[in-house]
Motif scaffolding. Structure first.
Motif, PDB file in Angstrom:
ATOM      1  N   LYS A 150       0.799  -1.282   0.079  1.00 48.06           N
ATOM      2  CA  LYS A 150      -0.114  -0.109  -0.044  1.00 48.06           C
ATOM      3  C   LYS A 150       0.938   1.267  -0.027  1.00 48.06           C
ATOM      4  N   ILE A 151       0.660   2.128  -1.106  1.00 48.63           N
ATOM      5  CA  ILE A 151       1.462   3.260  -1.078  1.00 48.63           C
ATOM      6  C   ILE A 151       0.557   4.498  -0.452  1.00 48.63           C
ATOM      7  N   LEU A 152       1.070   4.951   0.699  1.00 50.17           N
ATOM      8  CA  LEU A 152       0.390   5.961   1.648  1.00 50.17           C
ATOM      9  C   LEU A 152       0.275   7.455   1.231  1.00 50.17           C
ATOM     10  N   GLU A 153       1.032   7.742   0.015  1.00 49.18           N
ATOM     11  CA  GLU A 153       1.072   9.207  -0.616  1.00 49.18           C
ATOM     12  C   GLU A 153       2.007   9.010  -1.939  1.00 49.18           C
ATOM     13  N   GLU A 154       2.125  10.082  -2.784  1.00 47.21           N
ATOM     14  CA  GLU A 154       2.822  10.280  -3.814  1.00 47.21           C
ATOM     15  C   GLU A 154       4.383  10.194  -3.295  1.00 47.21           C
ATOM     16  N   HIS A 155       5.120   9.538  -3.936  1.00 43.49           N
ATOM     17  CA  HIS A 155       6.558   9.623  -3.730  1.00 43.49           C
ATOM     18  C   HIS A 155       7.102  11.073  -4.229  1.00 43.49           C
ATOM     19  N   PRO A 156       7.763  12.034  -3.388  1.00 42.20           N
ATOM     20  CA  PRO A 156       8.444  12.913  -3.878  1.00 42.20           C
ATOM     21  C   PRO A 156       9.558  12.785  -4.459  1.00 42.20           C
ATOM     22  N   GLU A 157       9.899  13.848  -5.344  1.00 44.32           N
ATOM     23  CA  GLU A 157      11.250  13.945  -5.831  1.00 44.32           C
ATOM     24  C   GLU A 157      12.432  13.458  -4.865  1.00 44.32           C
ATOM     25  N   LYS A 158      12.215  14.382  -3.613  1.00 43.78           N
ATOM     26  CA  LYS A 158      13.252  13.922  -2.483  1.00 43.78           C
ATOM     27  C   LYS A 158      12.268  13.923  -1.210  1.00 43.78           C
ATOM     28  N   PRO A 159      12.326  12.533  -0.462  1.00 43.98           N
ATOM     29  CA  PRO A 159      11.887  12.283   0.401  1.00 43.98           C
ATOM     30  C   PRO A 159      12.153  13.042   1.504  1.00 43.98           C
ATOM     31  N   LYS A 160      10.998  13.413   2.557  1.00 44.81           N
ATOM     32  CA  LYS A 160      11.461  13.818   4.040  1.00 44.81           C
ATOM     33  C   LYS A 160      12.075  13.025   4.690  1.00 44.81           C
ATOM     34  N   GLU A 161      12.810  13.559   5.644  1.00 48.36           N
ATOM     35  CA  GLU A 161      13.698  12.478   6.420  1.00 48.36           C
ATOM     36  C   GLU A 161      12.877  11.613   7.343  1.00 48.36           C
ATOM     37  N   PHE A 162      13.258  10.458   7.534  1.00 47.59           N
ATOM     38  CA  PHE A 162      12.503   9.254   8.196  1.00 47.59           C
ATOM     39  C   PHE A 162      12.810   9.811   9.763  1.00 47.59           C
ATOM     40  N   ILE A 163      11.484   9.531  10.641  1.00 45.17           N
ATOM     41  CA  ILE A 163      11.815  10.051  12.074  1.00 45.17           C
ATOM     42  C   ILE A 163      11.495   8.685  12.674  1.00 45.17           C
ATOM     43  N   PRO A 164      12.336   8.207  13.613  1.00 44.03           N
ATOM     44  CA  PRO A 164      12.275   7.024  14.365  1.00 44.03           C
ATOM     45  C   PRO A 164      11.030   7.386  15.298  1.00 44.03           C
ATOM     46  N   ILE A 165      10.511   6.243  15.792  1.00 41.74           N
ATOM     47  CA  ILE A 165       9.346   6.449  16.583  1.00 41.74           C
ATOM     48  C   ILE A 165       9.617   6.889  18.091  1.00 41.74           C
ATOM     49  N   ASN A 166      10.912   6.819  18.650  1.00 38.98           N
ATOM     50  CA  ASN A 166      11.292   7.462  19.775  1.00 38.98           C
ATOM     51  C   ASN A 166      11.618   9.035  19.800  1.00 38.98           C
ATOM     52  N   LYS A 167      11.735   9.503  18.769  1.00 37.86           N
ATOM     53  CA  LYS A 167      11.973  10.812  18.488  1.00 37.86           C
ATOM     54  C   LYS A 167      10.486  11.548  17.918  1.00 37.86           C
ATOM     55  N   LEU A 168       9.832  10.728  17.479  1.00 39.49           N
ATOM     56  CA  LEU A 168       8.263  11.275  17.112  1.00 39.49           C
ATOM     57  C   LEU A 168       7.319  11.452  18.226  1.00 39.49           C
ATOM     58  N   PHE A 169       7.400  10.855  19.267  1.00 36.75           N
ATOM     59  CA  PHE A 169       6.851  10.901  20.511  1.00 36.75           C
ATOM     60  C   PHE A 169       7.474  11.599  21.723  1.00 36.75           C
ATOM     61  N   ILE A 170       8.776  11.531  21.728  1.00 38.02           N
ATOM     62  CA  ILE A 170       9.578  12.293  22.683  1.00 38.02           C
ATOM     63  C   ILE A 170       9.783  13.717  22.426  1.00 38.02           C
ATOM     64  N   GLU A 171      10.000  14.182  21.284  1.00 37.67           N
ATOM     65  CA  GLU A 171      10.208  15.554  20.721  1.00 37.67           C
ATOM     66  C   GLU A 171       9.109  16.306  20.505  1.00 37.67           C
TER      67      GLU A 171
END
Length: 184
Positions: free
Chosen positions: A163-184
């Motif tokens: 399943k593709i969740l969204e269009e693939h951009p020319e340059k993707p945004k940086e991956f965010i690890p789960i511990n950074k997503l909920f901590i910061e």
């Protein structure tokens, strides 16, 4: 009053209950190609490893865990950061209850915030229930491998659904690890 279904992040303390859900799949099905039920300590280690980068969710109602789902690396190299492999196990008496759908939709919500784009499910074939479940949620079959798994005295094919969740951009945004997503 009936308590609502709660979906929350798993902890290693959930390992014994999650293992109770997983064990019959190991012993009685080819839904997992694992031959031996892992120990609680091994399951704790698996949960801890996933939680360093990805969401690992449990669904519970009235204090009883009904199922769990998580994503893991599709491949270990950094170029694959925007693709994950999905995993879901539901207590066998809860299948068809909507718990799986709720878990997957919550996973999608979280991984989108991590900038993940591709969700991939590896499914033993034949498995019409899992295939229908994934198709209902928008997954498409993208690969079919012949007799690559042997369990319960027979060969199984393997399919990959995506399943593709969204269009693939020319340059993707940086991956965010789960511990950074909920901590910061």
């Amino acid at each position: 009053m009936t308590e609502e279904l709660v979906i929350r992040m798993a902890t290693i303390l959930d390992a014994p209950k999650l293992l109770e859900i997983y064990a019959p799949y190991v012993r009685e099905t080819a839904i997992t190609f694992e031959y031996t039920v892992p120990t609680v300590q091994e399951f704790e280690s698996r949960i801890a490893k996933i939680l360093t980068r990805y969401p690992y969710l449990v669904a519970e109602k009235e204090g009883e865990i009904l199922g769990y789902a998580y994503v893991s690396s599709f491949k270990e190299r950094a170029a694959y950061d925007w693709a994950v492999e999905t995993t879901i196990y539901i207590n066998q008496n809860q299948r068809g209850s909507g718990v799986g759908k709720r878990l997957y939709l919550k996973l999608e919500e979280i991984v989108k915030r991590q900038n993940i784009i591709n969700m991939n499910a590896c499914i033993a074939y034949p498995n019409p229930g899992s295939i229908a479940f994934h198709e209902h949620l928008g997954y498409k079959t993208v690969a079919h491998f012949t007799k690559c798994g042997y369990k319960l005295d027979r060969w199984y094919d393997m399919i990959w659904m995506e399943k593709i969740l969204e269009e693939h951009p020319e340059k993707p945004k940086e991956f965010i690890p789960i511990n950074k997503l909920f901590i910061e």
